[in-house]
Design an enzyme around this catalytic site. Structure first.
Site, PDB file in Angstrom:
ATOM      1  N   GLU A   1       7.938 -19.917 -20.604  1.00  0.00           N
ATOM      2  CA  GLU A   1       7.801 -18.577 -20.030  1.00  0.00           C
ATOM      3  C   GLU A   1       8.833 -17.614 -20.631  1.00  0.00           C
ATOM      4  O   GLU A   1       8.525 -16.455 -20.920  1.00  0.00           O
ATOM      5  CB  GLU A   1       7.927 -18.666 -18.502  1.00  0.00           C
ATOM      6  CG  GLU A   1       7.854 -17.346 -17.745  1.00  0.00           C
ATOM      7  CD  GLU A   1       6.536 -16.588 -17.921  1.00  0.00           C
ATOM      8  OE1 GLU A   1       5.598 -17.106 -18.536  1.00  0.00           O
ATOM      9  OE2 GLU A   1       6.477 -15.437 -17.449  1.00  0.00           O
TER      10      GLU A   1
ATOM     11  N   TRP B   1      -3.816  -1.556  -1.178  1.00  0.00           N
ATOM     12  CA  TRP B   1      -3.812  -2.774  -1.965  1.00  0.00           C
ATOM     13  C   TRP B   1      -4.198  -3.870  -0.972  1.00  0.00           C
ATOM     14  O   TRP B   1      -3.431  -4.213  -0.066  1.00  0.00           O
ATOM     15  CB  TRP B   1      -2.434  -3.016  -2.555  1.00  0.00           C
ATOM     16  CG  TRP B   1      -2.422  -4.200  -3.440  1.00  0.00           C
ATOM     17  CD1 TRP B   1      -2.933  -4.271  -4.697  1.00  0.00           C
ATOM     18  CD2 TRP B   1      -1.905  -5.483  -3.140  1.00  0.00           C
ATOM     19  NE1 TRP B   1      -2.758  -5.535  -5.190  1.00  0.00           N
ATOM     20  CE2 TRP B   1      -2.132  -6.293  -4.254  1.00  0.00           C
ATOM     21  CE3 TRP B   1      -1.269  -6.032  -2.028  1.00  0.00           C
ATOM     22  CZ2 TRP B   1      -1.757  -7.626  -4.302  1.00  0.00           C
ATOM     23  CZ3 TRP B   1      -0.901  -7.356  -2.068  1.00  0.00           C
ATOM     24  CH2 TRP B   1      -1.143  -8.140  -3.206  1.00  0.00           C
TER      25      TRP B   1
ATOM     26  N   ASN C   1       1.154   0.232   6.040  1.00  0.00           N
ATOM     27  CA  ASN C   1       1.505  -0.602   4.887  1.00  0.00           C
ATOM     28  C   ASN C   1       2.248  -1.813   5.430  1.00  0.00           C
ATOM     29  O   ASN C   1       3.230  -1.649   6.148  1.00  0.00           O
ATOM     30  CB  ASN C   1       2.404   0.197   3.930  1.00  0.00           C
ATOM     31  CG  ASN C   1       3.051  -0.683   2.871  1.00  0.00           C
ATOM     32  OD1 ASN C   1       2.466  -1.673   2.451  1.00  0.00           O
ATOM     33  ND2 ASN C   1       4.250  -0.325   2.457  1.00  0.00           N
ATOM     34  N   GLY C   2       1.776  -3.006   5.115  1.00  0.00           N
ATOM     35  CA  GLY C   2       2.440  -4.221   5.605  1.00  0.00           C
ATOM     36  C   GLY C   2       1.403  -5.199   6.108  1.00  0.00           C
ATOM     37  O   GLY C   2       0.219  -5.106   5.772  1.00  0.00           O
TER      38      GLY C   2
ATOM     39  N   CYS D   1       0.876  -1.169   0.000  1.00  0.00           N
ATOM     40  CA  CYS D   1       0.000   0.000   0.000  1.00  0.00           C
ATOM     41  C   CYS D   1       0.910   1.213   0.000  1.00  0.00           C
ATOM     42  O   CYS D   1       2.119   1.098   0.162  1.00  0.00           O
ATOM     43  CB  CYS D   1      -0.832   0.051   1.276  1.00  0.00           C
ATOM     44  SG  CYS D   1      -1.841  -1.414   1.522  1.00  0.00           S
TER      45      CYS D   1
ATOM     46  N   ARG E   1       1.148   1.666  -6.005  1.00  0.00           N
ATOM     47  CA  ARG E   1       1.328   0.684  -4.924  1.00  0.00           C
ATOM     48  C   ARG E   1       0.010   0.002  -4.551  1.00  0.00           C
ATOM     49  O   ARG E   1      -0.023  -0.865  -3.681  1.00  0.00           O
ATOM     50  CB  ARG E   1       1.924   1.363  -3.685  1.00  0.00           C
ATOM     51  CG  ARG E   1       3.263   2.028  -3.945  1.00  0.00           C
ATOM     52  CD  ARG E   1       3.758   2.723  -2.703  1.00  0.00           C
ATOM     53  NE  ARG E   1       4.068   1.787  -1.652  1.00  0.00           N
ATOM     54  CZ  ARG E   1       5.228   1.171  -1.492  1.00  0.00           C
ATOM     55  NH1 ARG E   1       6.206   1.389  -2.352  1.00  0.00           N
ATOM     56  NH2 ARG E   1       5.418   0.343  -0.504  1.00  0.00           N
TER      57      ARG E   1
ATOM     58  N   HIS F   1      12.011 -33.862 -33.114  1.00  0.00           N
ATOM     59  CA  HIS F   1      10.791 -34.334 -33.785  1.00  0.00           C
ATOM     60  C   HIS F   1      10.211 -33.273 -34.715  1.00  0.00           C
ATOM     61  O   HIS F   1       9.046 -33.355 -35.088  1.00  0.00           O
ATOM     62  CB  HIS F   1       9.751 -34.760 -32.736  1.00  0.00           C
ATOM     63  CG  HIS F   1      10.248 -35.887 -31.874  1.00  0.00           C
ATOM     64  ND1 HIS F   1      10.401 -37.169 -32.354  1.00  0.00           N
ATOM     65  CD2 HIS F   1      10.682 -35.908 -30.590  1.00  0.00           C
ATOM     66  CE1 HIS F   1      10.882 -37.941 -31.390  1.00  0.00           C
ATOM     67  NE2 HIS F   1      11.068 -37.194 -30.307  1.00  0.00           N
TER      68      HIS F   1
ATOM     69  N   LYS G   1       7.752 -14.229 -22.553  1.00  0.00           N
ATOM     70  CA  LYS G   1       8.203 -12.893 -22.123  1.00  0.00           C
ATOM     71  C   LYS G   1       8.754 -12.107 -23.290  1.00  0.00           C
ATOM     72  O   LYS G   1       8.415 -10.946 -23.478  1.00  0.00           O
ATOM     73  CB  LYS G   1       9.298 -12.990 -21.046  1.00  0.00           C
ATOM     74  CG  LYS G   1       8.873 -13.319 -19.636  1.00  0.00           C
ATOM     75  CD  LYS G   1       8.115 -12.244 -18.919  1.00  0.00           C
ATOM     76  CE  LYS G   1       6.649 -12.310 -19.216  1.00  0.00           C
ATOM     77  NZ  LYS G   1       5.791 -13.077 -18.386  1.00  0.00           N
TER      78      LYS G   1
ATOM     79  N   LYS H   1      -3.404  -5.740 -19.302  1.00  0.00           N
ATOM     80  CA  LYS H   1      -2.935  -6.398 -18.076  1.00  0.00           C
ATOM     81  C   LYS H   1      -3.896  -7.497 -17.646  1.00  0.00           C
ATOM     82  O   LYS H   1      -3.489  -8.553 -17.221  1.00  0.00           O
ATOM     83  CB  LYS H   1      -2.768  -5.343 -16.969  1.00  0.00           C
ATOM     84  CG  LYS H   1      -2.230  -5.892 -15.647  1.00  0.00           C
ATOM     85  CD  LYS H   1      -0.787  -6.340 -15.781  1.00  0.00           C
ATOM     86  CE  LYS H   1      -0.290  -7.054 -14.551  1.00  0.00           C
ATOM     87  NZ  LYS H   1       0.855  -7.941 -14.855  1.00  0.00           N
TER      88      LYS H   1
ATOM     89  N   GLU I   1       6.056 -11.046 -25.828  1.00  0.00           N
ATOM     90  CA  GLU I   1       5.170  -9.981 -25.347  1.00  0.00           C
ATOM     91  C   GLU I   1       5.781  -8.599 -25.480  1.00  0.00           C
ATOM     92  O   GLU I   1       5.105  -7.659 -25.858  1.00  0.00           O
ATOM     93  CB  GLU I   1       4.885 -10.189 -23.854  1.00  0.00           C
ATOM     94  CG  GLU I   1       3.858 -11.216 -23.550  1.00  0.00           C
ATOM     95  CD  GLU I   1       3.483 -11.174 -22.081  1.00  0.00           C
ATOM     96  OE1 GLU I   1       4.341 -11.521 -21.247  1.00  0.00           O
ATOM     97  OE2 GLU I   1       2.360 -10.781 -21.775  1.00  0.00           O
TER      98      GLU I   1
HETATM   99  O1  M6R Z   1      -4.336 -12.155 -14.200  1.00  0.00           O
HETATM  100  P1  M6R Z   1      -3.964 -13.520 -14.719  1.00  0.00           P
HETATM  101  O2  M6R Z   1      -2.825 -14.120 -13.989  1.00  0.00           O
HETATM  102  O3  M6R Z   1      -5.137 -14.443 -14.794  1.00  0.00           O
HETATM  103  O4  M6R Z   1      -3.501 -13.281 -16.217  1.00  0.00           O
HETATM  104  C1  M6R Z   1      -3.224 -14.370 -17.050  1.00  0.00           C
HETATM  105  C2  M6R Z   1      -2.516 -13.936 -18.319  1.00  0.00           C
HETATM  106  O5  M6R Z   1      -3.322 -13.059 -19.049  1.00  0.00           O
HETATM  107  C3  M6R Z   1      -1.183 -13.261 -18.012  1.00  0.00           C
HETATM  108  O6  M6R Z   1      -0.329 -14.099 -17.269  1.00  0.00           O
HETATM  109  C4  M6R Z   1      -0.467 -12.849 -19.303  1.00  0.00           C
HETATM  110  O7  M6R Z   1      -0.081 -13.977 -20.007  1.00  0.00           O
HETATM  111  C5  M6R Z   1       0.709 -11.954 -18.971  1.00  0.00           C
HETATM  112  N1  M6R Z   1       0.699 -10.798 -19.772  1.00  0.00           N
HETATM  113  C6  M6R Z   1       2.025 -12.640 -19.118  1.00  0.00           C
HETATM  114  O8  M6R Z   1       3.110 -11.799 -18.944  1.00  0.00           O
END
Ligand code: M6R
Length: 622
Positions: A496, A76, A102-103, A2, A27, A519, A500, A617, A503
């Site tokens: 992953e 938060w 906060n904490g 927070c 935050r 394969h 990354k 997001k 994206e």
């Molecule tokens: O909020 P969520 O964890 O459910 O989101 C899932 C995905 O949309 C999310 O992980 C997305 O793949 C990210 N942008 C990855 O960096």
């Protein structure tokens, strides 16, 4: 996580507090509020659910006349849903004493029991601080008959100090008492707090961005320190009440840099917050493994754990990669486990074996595909446990059991610290399952817990390699195709790593189970193609070393993610060497260089790292 802010001086208190909260919204923004001492020692308090804009509007409708000591908070949520009652500042029974925090106060339930007769109005851990402070104030008044106005400040100070002595957990706290308008108090233990020094005015905040507009002269409090802040000066003390000397420093950042803690992007800041994210997610939940810790928190008893026939993980994107690590981990403990992307789960739901526990993972708790899959699972009669970072989200309201990650808000669209928090929660859950089902004896359970608790330090050691990783990444800035390979528990990390970089750099990248390369995918390798191979020590090392040879023979430029031991076996063009860790825990480390690698490739390509094109997001449509 927070944000807190405080002001004492002659300028417009509410404007300064609100301005500070706006800068701290990164935050958390579930709710916010301010309190200040008004005319004739009255207490002004305004709180809203949601963002600072709404608070600003409310304050404009009923403004505070004059200036005084005030505190503010943007929340938060951790304990208690996002609501006005749970919004800070919290008051004592008299409504004249206010606190922001906060904490996490770990012993708040215990403390609450020691405060019979106090009227609690929220579900938060923080409110107990206000009532405890009230209790100490009462005690000191009675003992010392300290009702003389010149004694109010020392009494307030001492009551605050005694309150701090009883708190366990992490906190940055600030308190104001309407009877004592000339002083605000603040303290820090494991949560950030900084004092800003102005002329005839002073500030406190979770970070300097809140007051950088007014002063660049700051004092950083250390753990176990408190400050008595008056408009004409600040005194610093330790928690025993002994004065300490503190030297101010001058900050060179501008306010945007400050919100990001001096980092260029939230993604990089969040990468560096991962040790803390893991530590916060594990705190107080690990020992004894197999005991009733999870029962106390989520109502999931050791008996219930024994009753499940297996696990079915569901999630999307990065959270799905956490699921894949979870699958391997539970299988390692002899628990049948499956993992599906949530959007492909519908038909599987009806076919799940009776007694399956569905584990839905989502940072936001609002991802439409995950919610839909969770509902399908419930319709099929399964119990659902969710792992999420977001208190009060839809997923938490509809799940049977909730295991929170405590990572703080993740702002960067590319998920980093939320993934580490999800892994920490999965390791926690797997440890409890294994111990409750007799797969980990007492000594092994202790070793597992100790190994897990060592992970945050190993994360820090790994992140210290940032410059080296950046150099490797920059050398591939012009590449348009990347391959990531690994095996077993690190296979999801290869996926992953590829996600990354896709994206945030908009390049083509593929993650593969290394054994699959021959394969088909090996055909795409061309001379100089970057291939990142996660090849740490363990049972798949020899096979990985072979896969690296095969790729090199076709011209791949191989960067191997290794530890000192495995480096001797894997023959790559370049290495990123991680600290050694038990094989089971390596995914929490191997992902870190891949996050940094993606970050630095994107930086070199001048991409919009925190807001990549075409992405949101939280994906709330199916
Ligand atoms: O909020 P969520 O964890 O459910 O989101 C899932 C995905 O949309 C999310 O992980 C997305 O793949 C990210 N942008 C990855 O960096």
């Amino acid at each position: 996580m927070c944000g807190i802010t405080g002001y004492i001086g002659e300028n417009k208190t509410t404007d300064i507090l609100i301005d500070g909260l706006r800068r701290l919204e990164y935050r958390g923004y579930d709710s916010c509020g301010i309190a200040a001492v008004g005319p004739k020692s009255s207490l002004y308090l305004k709180r809203v659910t949601g963002r600072v804009d709404a608070l600003d509007k409310l304050v404009a409708e009923e403004p505070l006349k004059g200036a005084g000591a005030g505190i503010g908070h943007t929340r938060w949520a951790t304990h208690g849903a996002p609501s006005e009652d749970n919004a800070h500042p919290h008051t004592d029974c008299s409504g004249r004493l206010v606190v922001v925090h906060n904490g996490i106060i770990e012993n708040y339930l215990e403390l609450k029991e020691k405060l019979p007769g106090h009227k609690f109005k929220s579900e938060t851990d923080t409110e107990v601080i206000a009532h405890l402070l009230e209790q100490h104030l009462k005690g000191l008044h009675v003992q010392e008959k300290a009702v003389r106005s010149d004694m109010l400040e020392p009494v307030f100070f001492e009551a605050f100090r005694r309150t701090l002595a009883e708190l366990k957990g992490s906190f940055a706290i600030s308190a104001v008492w309407a009877n004592c308008p000339g002083m605000l108090l603040a303290a820090r233990m494991h949560s950030p707090l900084v004092v800003g020094l102005g002329r005839n005015e002073n500030f406190i905040a979770s970070d300097v961005s809140a007051f950088l507009k007014y002063t660049k002269k700051v004092v950083f409090l250390n753990d176990g320190e408190m400050a008595a802040v008056r408009k004409d000066g600040v005194d610093y003390y330790n928690f025993h009440g002994r004065k300490t000397a503190k030297d101010p420093v001058t900050i060179q950042w501008d306010s945007t840099m400050a919100e990001k803690g001096g980092y260029r992007h939230f993604m990089l800041k969040e990468i560096h917050e991962q040790a803390e994210a893991v530590e916060n997610t594990l705190r107080g939940r690990l020992l004894p493994l197999g005991g009733d810790i999870l029962k106390a928190e989520m109502g999931l008893s050791a008996e219930a754990i024994k009753g499940f026939t297996g696990l079915q993980f569901i999630a999307c994107g990065t959270a799905f990669h956490a699921c894949l690590v979870g699958r391997g981990l539970f299988e390692n403990f002899g628990v049948p486990a499956y993992a599906d992307v949530a959007s492909e789960f519908a038909d599987r739901a009806k076919l799940m074996p009776k007694g399956t526990l569905v584990v839905a993972i989502s940072q936001s708790g609002e991802t439409a595909d995950t919610l839909f899959a969770m509902r399908e699972a419930k319709t099929a009669g399964a119990k659902v446990l969710c792992i999420t970072n977001t208190v009060g989200s839809t997923l938490t309201r509809e799940s049977d059991y909730v295991l929170y990650t405590h990572c703080g808000p993740e702002i960067g669209v590319a998920s980093t610290k939320a993934f580490l928090g999800q892994l920490a929660a999965i390791y926690l859950l797997a440890g409890h399952f294994a111990a409750a089902r007799g797969r980990l004896g007492t000594a092994d359970a202790r070793r597992y817990a100790e190994d897990l608790l060592r992970v945050p330090r190993l994360i820090e050691e790994t992140l210290a390699k940032e410059k080296e990783i950046a150099r490797v990444a920059e050398s591939f800035a012009a590449s348009e195709h990347f391959l990531f390979i690994s095996r077993h528990l690190n296979y999801p990390i290869a996926l992953e790593g590829a996600l990354k970089i896709k994206e945030i750099s908009y390049v083509h990248a593929e993650g593969y189970a290394a054994g699959e390369m021959k394969h088909g995918p090996i055909a795409i390798i061309y001379k100089g193609m970057p291939l990142l191979a996660v090849a740490t020590s363990g049972r798949t090392l020899e096979l990985m070393a072979g896969n690296v040879e095969e790729a090199k023979a076709r011209g791949a430029d191989v960067v191997a993610i290794v530890d000192a031991e495995s480096r001797k076996t894997v023959k790559a063009s370049r290495y990123i060497t991680l600290p050694s860790a038990p094989e089971l825990f390596t995914p929490m480390l191997t992902v870190l260089p891949l996050q940094l690698f993606a970050y630095y490739v994107a930086l070199a390509k001048k991409c919009d790292i925190d807001k990549p094109r075409n992405l949101a997001k939280s994906v709330t449509v199916r």
